[in-house]
Design an enzyme around this catalytic site. Structure first.
Site, PDB file in Angstrom:
ATOM      1  N   GLU A  45      51.786  44.293  62.339  1.00 42.05           N
ATOM      2  CA  GLU A  45      52.689  44.381  61.200  1.00 42.05           C
ATOM      3  C   GLU A  45      53.668  45.541  61.346  1.00 42.05           C
ATOM      4  O   GLU A  45      53.331  46.585  61.903  1.00 42.05           O
ATOM      5  CB  GLU A  45      51.927  44.558  59.878  1.00 42.05           C
ATOM      6  CG  GLU A  45      51.362  43.279  59.290  1.00 42.05           C
ATOM      7  CD  GLU A  45      49.892  43.120  59.588  1.00 42.05           C
ATOM      8  OE1 GLU A  45      49.322  42.083  59.197  1.00 42.05           O
ATOM      9  OE2 GLU A  45      49.315  44.018  60.220  1.00 42.05           O
ATOM     10  N   THR A  46      54.869  45.310  60.823  1.00 42.80           N
ATOM     11  CA  THR A  46      55.903  46.325  60.676  1.00 42.80           C
ATOM     12  C   THR A  46      56.341  46.294  59.220  1.00 42.80           C
ATOM     13  O   THR A  46      56.507  45.208  58.651  1.00 42.80           O
ATOM     14  CB  THR A  46      57.096  46.021  61.596  1.00 42.80           C
ATOM     15  OG1 THR A  46      56.658  46.063  62.956  1.00 42.80           O
ATOM     16  CG2 THR A  46      58.221  47.022  61.409  1.00 42.80           C
TER      17      THR A  46
END
Length: 274
Positions: A45-46
């Site tokens: 995830e970002t």
């Protein structure tokens, strides 16, 4: 230019948890830039910190995998709250930070370690026979290997399967070609902690997630106080040479709340140019 942090979440040991890339003050970035940067980092995830749209929230968060956007995810919630506070964010309350995201408002409690309040399940209860058959085929196990199964979906779509012990969980060798849209969270008691956990979500571009807050939140709502104590520690990432530890506490005051906590530390800090 945007401030940037990469935060390791769910481990007290350096590089032992799950990293999340956090971009500060991202209100000026377009959706295609958010998605492109998430693909480029190639992390599970970002996240992107933005101004809230409701006065109850301290900040707004958008969460991207390499494959798309999520309404909620656990380790990005803790890592982003850590980054926001470290950058000087001032919450309305001294004890709780309120995050706005696709799943609504999520409270993050401050203390020895950050912990988020598990969001309500969007889907619960046992899977039907067809879904369970698909799940065991994808995991290359049999239905006899599964002690219990339940939907524990708080946004990402998790189907939880409880196996007999940690050894059975660590022995899994999934057939990722058979997952289709399934996101499977598998757990078994014992091992390096009270519970051994693995998360399989190849649709997000990450076949196995190292340490997963949303899954552990769902597992806590399903198992804490019934199969497990009301307060326990889950190990995750063992199969990936990580040392993730997730601290789960189910309140006993009748509220039904489950809190999911973990250690957080910034490993990379700098600026980002897109």
């Amino acid at each position: 230019m945007h401030r940037f942090r990469q935060v390791d979440v769910f481990s007290a040991e350096p590089l032992g948890g799950n990293p999340v890339a956090v971009v500060h003050d991202a209100d000026d970035l377009a959706d295609d830039q958010l998605a492109a940067f998430a693909r480029w980092t190639n992390l599970s995830e970002t996240t992107f910190l933005l101004a809230p749209t409701t006065p109850e929230a301290d900040y707004r968060l958008r969460i991207f995998t390499p494959g798309g956007e999520l309404p909620f995810a656990g380790h990005p919630t803790l890592g982003s709250a850590h980054a926001w506070l470290e950058a000087g964010g001032a919450s309305h309350s001294d004890d709780v930070v309120v995050q706005e995201c696709g799943a609504g408002l999520v409270r993050v409690r401050r203390g020895q370690r950050l912990a988020f309040a598990a969001p309500a399940l969007q889907r619960s209860g046992p899977p039907d026979d067809a879904d369970l058959d698909r799940a065991v085929a994808a995991l290359r196990v049999t239905r006899d290997d599964v002690v219990e199964a339940a939907w524990i979906d708080n946004g990402p779509g998790w189907l939880g399967l409880l196996l007999r012990d940690a050894e059975a969980v660590l022995a899994l060798d999934p057939d990722f070609a058979r997952f289709d849209e399934l996101k499977l969270g598998v757990a078994g008691p014992g091992g390096a902690a009270d519970l051994e956990v693995r998360a399989f979500c190849p649709q997000y571009g990450v076949p196995e997630d190292p340490v997963t807050g949303s899954l552990n939140a769902g597992l806590g709502q399903w198992l804490a106080g019934r199969v497990l104590p009301t307060s326990y520690i889950a190990a995750q990432g063992t199969a990936l040479q990580r040392s993730g530890r997730v601290h789960v506490t189910a309140e006993t005051d009748g509220s039904g709340e489950v809190w999911v906590g973990g250690d957080t530390r910034t490993t990379i800090e700098g600026t980002l140019s897109l």
